[in-house]
Enzyme design. Sequence first.
Site, PDB file in Angstrom:
ATOM      1  N   ASP A  42      43.358  38.455  37.059  1.00 54.96           N
ATOM      2  CA  ASP A  42      44.264  37.461  36.499  1.00 54.96           C
ATOM      3  C   ASP A  42      45.591  37.487  37.247  1.00 54.96           C
ATOM      4  OD1 ASP A  42      42.384  36.766  34.624  1.00 54.96           O
ATOM      5  OD2 ASP A  42      43.226  38.034  33.041  1.00 54.96           O
ATOM      6  N   PRO A  43      46.348  36.393  37.206  1.00 55.84           N
ATOM      7  CA  PRO A  43      47.625  36.352  37.935  1.00 55.84           C
ATOM      8  C   PRO A  43      48.594  37.492  37.591  1.00 55.84           C
ATOM      9  CG  PRO A  43      47.001  34.146  37.281  1.00 55.84           C
ATOM     10  CD  PRO A  43      45.995  35.068  36.646  1.00 55.84           C
TER      11      PRO A  43
END
Length: 300
Positions: A42-43
């Site tokens: 995920d970012p």
Amino acid sequence: MTKLQNGVLPVDKPAGWTSFDVLAKLRGALGTRRLGHTGTLDPMVTGVLVVLIGPATAAADRQPDQDKTYEGTLRLGLATDTGDLTGTVLRTAPVTAGERELLAVLPRFVGNIRQLPPMYSAVKVNGQPLYKAARQGKTVERTPRPVTIHAIDYLGSPAPGDFTLRVRCSKGTYIRTLFEEIGAAMGQPATMAWLRRVQAGPFTIDQCHPLPDILAAAQDGTLAQKGWVLGVDSAFSTLPALTVGEPARTHLFNGCPTSRYPAEDGRYRVYDETGGFLGLAVVEQGVLRVEKLFCDRERT
């Protein structure tokens, strides 16, 4: 500019980047569009992102060790729609549990468990990623998936209500979901405040290099000389090595079995007599068969 055609590049992914962002940036820097990875992040998550270059992309689903290790902080008293601090706050509550309660519930989550994929995930239901439905305010029926938590270690409390854990788990585990479930077992709303992947299969964070450093080295043409790009065989380092001579080597290239081969049954990473990595092979009942070649067939 560096042009690389084959290999494994362990990247220390920065926060704020998607895994797709990293690959998009590296495609231009490395001079090839054929890139893949062994597991998305995920970012907000940093750490080990194993980038596969060229023919090495075929290694993604063939690694014998696909376990992951994460270090992250669980925050009590807060729940969000995404399960982490990037989401909208759904609920807050006074923190009424602490270290003693945490240590009491952690053993419940070690072993084979089932997880419901979070709505904010890339899992597809009826061809659509769940996160797209979540952004539209929809909830989609999901099926719990089996995962394995090998170990959870408590690393300390960096702030009141925050608890840092190290989790070693199987591929496909959602740490956000795990943290929410641990909080629920403590009678508290919980969310993931921070997460870093420190190991992915055989690759550790110590082998990774920051993305800006990689991009700079690719730009000035020194990336290949730095030794940061590893051989494809590094993805299979947990398999036993097998060195083959003739005629077995030629048989592997031609897809032919070699009978009465003097090796124990099993799966192997295979090298020729010069030490060159050929690929993967399997020995069954004394018969050697190719699984996947990762070298240039012109070497025959």
